[in-house]
Design a protein around this motif. Structure first.
Motif, PDB file in Angstrom:
ATOM      1  N   SER B  44       0.836  -1.214   0.000  1.00 29.43           N
ATOM      2  CA  SER B  44       0.000   0.000   0.000  1.00 29.43           C
ATOM      3  C   SER B  44       0.869   1.262   0.000  1.00 29.43           C
ATOM      4  O   SER B  44       0.380   2.354  -0.235  1.00 29.43           O
ATOM      5  N   SER B 219      -4.015   2.895   1.211  1.00 28.87           N
ATOM      6  CA  SER B 219      -4.265   1.859   0.206  1.00 28.87           C
ATOM      7  C   SER B 219      -3.949   2.433  -1.179  1.00 28.87           C
ATOM      8  O   SER B 219      -4.221   3.608  -1.459  1.00 28.87           O
ATOM      9  N   SER B 224      -6.273   7.125   2.921  1.00 31.83           N
ATOM     10  CA  SER B 224      -7.728   7.104   2.727  1.00 31.83           C
ATOM     11  C   SER B 224      -8.435   7.653   3.969  1.00 31.83           C
ATOM     12  O   SER B 224      -7.849   7.753   5.043  1.00 31.83           O
TER      13      SER B 224
END
Lengths: 344, 224
Positions: B44, B219, B224
């Motif tokens: 990620s 991510s 996020s």
């Protein structure tokens, strides 16, 4: 904090092995160098131990000293002009000892000079190696070409020529033996530049040594061996320092990650290299000088402290270059790469 | 108060002709005395973000503000100075110097960070920090004689001995068992609060998030 020293203290065995290799390789080089110089002395100590100056021989001799003949008027003229000049001849020959046993020698006769042994008519001074062959002061020696006899007056140290001990004889005895009034050479000590002389060719000491048959070939081979050893040793040093650095790549990366300067890491490597090399070379110098004292008398071994120190400096420089070249990895190492590789 | 700001940071890795954008413009602010945890699936970009923030690799684009300066524009020497004096690092493995004792690991870090302490002050500081991480009884031990947990405690002591402004911890408990992981996280939490350090933590272990003040999920190269 001296991390170089801390590492040596903690990893004694690793550094001991590295030091042993440097010691053994440099010791081997010193010994081979001692043997090479010994052979060189054995071949030409008589000439090598003379001060710098110019040798003159007849041009017609074609650079072969034993074919040279310097006629008396020319020789007298030169000796009158140059105060310290000396006329000399060298001839390989044999001496018969009291038991009738032949001993190979190099007969040397010269005009009066402090550079050569002064011997009276009927006397001979021999290189000390003849003493080991059982010849004593007072012994009577003969030669088939000489009408008289010689009484051994004494012995001189390190007087060898063409691997034979030198026998200093009186100039008149020499003339009697070789049925000639002309001497082969005139040597002018301290003369840097050759003087023009009709029918004579001048040689510096180094040039004259190379006119001795086999000297050049022998020296070239021996020097080649010594220099190959020096080069191979240098490569060995570099390889070992390289291996050590490769093993420590992870460590260098972590140290760089926490902010240690690259120059500090180089200093660490140089300190270790200097410590190990100086220690190993000091031992080598001491052992080689010790070997000089215990080496058998018959062994041609000549190793001056000056030579060992010169070689030591060369080893130090090579070790430094080798370590520095292998240390290029330190500059290249990425901290992140070392962190990702796992525990050091 | 925000002491560390990541502004539109991008990172692209190129392998031959293939370029892969691992960070796609990340924005993040770290606050003084807080533990910010970065979580996310493998790939990620969380570890890449941490190493870029710590000056261990450059960003392809964007700004990283620390004490009014953009780290991403600094040269290697300037970044090294900041790493040595203002940042502290805890890695997945302790990465201790194998030939230095516990005490010497900390002395080295004080030397590297060029803290102008006298010998006695230095010794006092080392003793205090070793007490703080409960390793004062092993100060003369070499890393080879320490357990995994002890090594990590020494690594933490090394990371904070020079009083850094920011502490970067990349999976600090990954090589430890559950009990030791909790001990280490409690220690990081205690030190962050006591010494008012700003901590950026990367972890896979959800149990460790309980010790963070803020959890940021990553991510596909984005927060996020």
């Amino acid at each position: 904090m001296n991390i170089a020293w801390k590492e040596i203290k903690k990893n004694k065995v690793r550094f001991l092995i590295l030091g042993s290799i440097i010691f053994l390789v440099s010791f081997l080089t010193f010994i081979i160098s001692g043997l090479a110089n010994g052979l060189s002395q054995d071949n030409a100590a008589l000439i090598k131990d003379l001060p710098d100056g110019q040798f003159y021989m007849s041009t017609a001799a074609d650079e072969t000293y034993n074919l040279s003949k310097i006629e008396s008027p020319i020789q007298d003229n030169m000796l009158n002009e140059k105060k310290d000049a000396v006329a000399l001849s060298i001839q390989m020959g044999f001496l018969n000892d009291q038991n009738g046993k032949q001993q190979s020698v190099a007969f040397v006769a010269s005009t009066d000079s402090k550079l050569f042994e002064h011997v009276k008519d009927g006397e001979v001074i021999l290189d000390r190696s003849m003493k080991e062959k059982g010849i004593k002061v007072g012994d009577v020696l003969t030669n088939n070409q000489f009408s008289g006899k010689w009484i051994v007056k004494g012995f001189a140290d390190d007087k060898k020529f063409s691997h034979a001990p030198v026998a200093f004889v009186n100039i008149e005895n020499y003339k009697d033996m070789y049925r000639t009034d002309a001497m082969q050479l005139v040597f002018v000590p301290g003369e840097e530049k050759a003087q023009a002389a009709a029918g004579l060719q001048a040689f510096s000491k180094k040039e004259f040594l190379h006119t001795i048959p086999s000297y050049s070939a022998e020296q070239m081979s021996l020097n080649m061996i010594v220099w190959f050893l020096v080069v191979i040793s240098g490569m060995l040093f570099a390889i070992f320092f390289y291996m050590m650095n490769v093993q420590k790549i992870g460590l260098y990366g972590i140290l760089k990650a926490i902010g240690v300067k690259t120059s500090t890491l180089f200093k660490m490597m140089w300190t270790q290299m200097l410590f190990i090399t100086v220690l190993a070379l000091s031992l080598s110098v001491a052992f080689s000088q010790g070997f000089k004292m215990i080496s058998p008398d018959g062994m041609p071994f000549h190793l001056t402290l000056e030579t060992t120190l010169q070689l030591s400096v060369i080893f130090l420089v090579i070790g430094f270059i080798g370590a520095t070249l292998s240390g290029v990895q330190i500059k290249k190492v990425e901290p992140l790469q070392a962190i990702q590789q796992g525990e050091v | 108060m925000s002491v560390f700001t990541i502004d539109e940071v991008k990172k692209t890795f190129t392998n031959g002709e293939v370029a892969e954008e691992v960070l796609k413009g990340v924005n993040l602010s770290l606050k003084e005395g807080e533990i910010t945890a970065l979580v996310g699936a493998s790939g990620s970009g969380k570890s890449t973000l941490l190493t870029i923030a710590a000056g261990l690799q450059p960003a392809s684009d964007g700004k990283i503000w620390f004490e009014g300066q953009n780290i991403n524009l600094m040269n290697q020497e300037q970044i090294r100075k900041i790493r040595a004096s203002k940042f502290g690092f805890i890695f997945q493995f302790a990465h201790l110097v194998p030939f230095l004792t516990v005490e010497e690991q900390l002395t080295l870090m004080l030397d590297v960070s060029e803290t102008k302490l006298k010998r006695q002050e230095q010794q006092r500081e080392i003793d205090n920090v070793l007490k703080l991480v409960e390793m004062d009884h092993r100060k003369n031990a070499y890393p080879s004689s320490l357990s995994g947990g002890e090594k990590q405690r020494v690594a933490i002591a090394r990371a904070i001995i020079h009083k850094p402004k920011v502490l970067f911890a990349d999976e600090p408990t990954a090589s430890l068992d559950s009990k030791r992981s909790k001990d280490v996280m409690q220690l990081i939490q205690r030190l962050t609060k006591t010494l008012n350090i700003t901590t950026l933590l990367v972890t896979h272990d959800e149990e460790m998030l309980a010790y963070a003040d803020r959890v940021i999920k990553m991510s596909d190269g984005l927060v996020s």
